[in-house]
Design a protein around this motif. Sequence first.
Motif, PDB file in Angstrom:
ATOM      1  N   ASP A 177       0.813  -1.218   0.000  1.00 30.02           N
ATOM      2  CA  ASP A 177       0.000   0.000   0.000  1.00 30.02           C
ATOM      3  C   ASP A 177       0.850   1.273   0.000  1.00 30.02           C
ATOM      4  O   ASP A 177       0.362   2.349  -0.348  1.00 30.02           O
ATOM      5  CB  ASP A 177      -0.982   0.002   1.176  1.00 30.02           C
ATOM      6  CG  ASP A 177      -0.297  -0.059   2.521  1.00 30.02           C
ATOM      7  OD1 ASP A 177       0.756  -0.717   2.634  1.00 30.02           O
ATOM      8  OD2 ASP A 177      -0.828   0.543   3.472  1.00 30.02           O
ATOM      9  N   LYS A 178       2.128   1.171   0.354  1.00 26.16           N
ATOM     10  CA  LYS A 178       3.029   2.326   0.355  1.00 26.16           C
ATOM     11  C   LYS A 178       3.882   2.411  -0.908  1.00 26.16           C
ATOM     12  O   LYS A 178       4.456   3.448  -1.209  1.00 26.16           O
ATOM     13  CB  LYS A 178       3.968   2.279   1.563  1.00 26.16           C
ATOM     14  CG  LYS A 178       3.271   2.240   2.892  1.00 26.16           C
ATOM     15  CD  LYS A 178       2.671   3.567   3.211  1.00 26.16           C
ATOM     16  CE  LYS A 178       2.062   3.527   4.606  1.00 26.16           C
ATOM     17  NZ  LYS A 178       1.171   4.617   4.839  1.00 26.16           N
ATOM     18  N   ALA A 179       3.996   1.323  -1.654  1.00 28.85           N
ATOM     19  CA  ALA A 179       4.877   1.265  -2.826  1.00 28.85           C
ATOM     20  C   ALA A 179       4.585   2.349  -3.864  1.00 28.85           C
ATOM     21  O   ALA A 179       5.525   2.997  -4.338  1.00 28.85           O
ATOM     22  CB  ALA A 179       4.838  -0.120  -3.461  1.00 28.85           C
ATOM     23  N   PRO A 180       3.326   2.610  -4.226  1.00 27.55           N
ATOM     24  CA  PRO A 180       3.090   3.650  -5.240  1.00 27.55           C
ATOM     25  C   PRO A 180       3.641   5.020  -4.823  1.00 27.55           C
ATOM     26  O   PRO A 180       4.268   5.713  -5.620  1.00 27.55           O
ATOM     27  CB  PRO A 180       1.564   3.686  -5.365  1.00 27.55           C
ATOM     28  CG  PRO A 180       1.129   2.322  -4.966  1.00 27.55           C
ATOM     29  CD  PRO A 180       2.084   1.903  -3.883  1.00 27.55           C
ATOM     30  N   GLU A 181       3.430   5.394  -3.567  1.00 25.05           N
ATOM     31  CA  GLU A 181       3.904   6.705  -3.118  1.00 25.05           C
ATOM     32  C   GLU A 181       5.427   6.745  -3.017  1.00 25.05           C
ATOM     33  O   GLU A 181       6.047   7.758  -3.334  1.00 25.05           O
ATOM     34  CB  GLU A 181       3.274   7.069  -1.774  1.00 25.05           C
ATOM     35  CG  GLU A 181       3.434   8.516  -1.410  1.00 25.05           C
ATOM     36  CD  GLU A 181       2.946   9.482  -2.487  1.00 25.05           C
ATOM     37  OE1 GLU A 181       3.608  10.516  -2.688  1.00 25.05           O
ATOM     38  OE2 GLU A 181       1.926   9.219  -3.139  1.00 25.05           O
ATOM     39  N   VAL A 182       6.050   5.640  -2.600  1.00 25.46           N
ATOM     40  CA  VAL A 182       7.518   5.575  -2.537  1.00 25.46           C
ATOM     41  C   VAL A 182       8.105   5.702  -3.937  1.00 25.46           C
ATOM     42  O   VAL A 182       9.048   6.469  -4.170  1.00 25.46           O
ATOM     43  CB  VAL A 182       7.983   4.264  -1.845  1.00 25.46           C
ATOM     44  CG1 VAL A 182       9.473   4.053  -2.010  1.00 25.46           C
ATOM     45  CG2 VAL A 182       7.598   4.277  -0.379  1.00 25.46           C
ATOM     46  N   ILE A 183       7.539   4.968  -4.894  1.00 18.04           N
ATOM     47  CA  ILE A 183       8.017   5.027  -6.277  1.00 18.04           C
ATOM     48  C   ILE A 183       7.845   6.440  -6.835  1.00 18.04           C
ATOM     49  O   ILE A 183       8.754   6.984  -7.451  1.00 18.04           O
ATOM     50  CB  ILE A 183       7.273   3.990  -7.153  1.00 18.04           C
ATOM     51  CG1 ILE A 183       7.685   2.577  -6.733  1.00 18.04           C
ATOM     52  CG2 ILE A 183       7.542   4.220  -8.628  1.00 18.04           C
ATOM     53  CD1 ILE A 183       6.810   1.481  -7.295  1.00 18.04           C
ATOM     54  N   ARG A 184       6.683   7.026  -6.599  1.00 14.28           N
ATOM     55  CA  ARG A 184       6.424   8.393  -7.078  1.00 14.28           C
ATOM     56  C   ARG A 184       7.444   9.376  -6.490  1.00 14.28           C
ATOM     57  O   ARG A 184       8.046  10.165  -7.209  1.00 14.28           O
ATOM     58  CB  ARG A 184       5.024   8.850  -6.714  1.00 14.28           C
ATOM     59  CG  ARG A 184       4.747  10.306  -7.138  1.00 14.28           C
ATOM     60  CD  ARG A 184       3.436  10.846  -6.601  1.00 14.28           C
ATOM     61  NE  ARG A 184       2.271  10.102  -7.026  1.00 14.28           N
ATOM     62  CZ  ARG A 184       1.662  10.260  -8.195  1.00 14.28           C
ATOM     63  NH1 ARG A 184       2.116  11.131  -9.059  1.00 14.28           N
ATOM     64  NH2 ARG A 184       0.600   9.541  -8.502  1.00 14.28           N
TER      65      ARG A 184
END
Length: 89
Positions: free
Chosen positions: A29-36
């Motif tokens: 659930d945190k991966a998209p924001e970390v990648i962004r």
Amino acid sequence: MIEVKKGRAYDSRMRMAVYTAVQSNVPVDKAPEVIRHIAESFSHQKLKVVPTPKTVCRVARELSSLCDVKAGEALSRAKCPLAWDATDL
């Protein structure tokens, strides 16, 4: 804007970012924001889209399947016992 999607599929750069996040134990659930955050910090440009947590799960499953296939190929070539009773298949 950085384009990371071709049609309905993410390009190899985004897929590698997702694989790296998953292998580094970033919560799905945190991966998209970390990648962004990482992509935009280094490029000083906005990403047009990032994968949803559901897409991250799907890509992680694909990575797991690829690993299983590659492990099976390596064991087959090495003539290792592949059955529980130590016999070759």
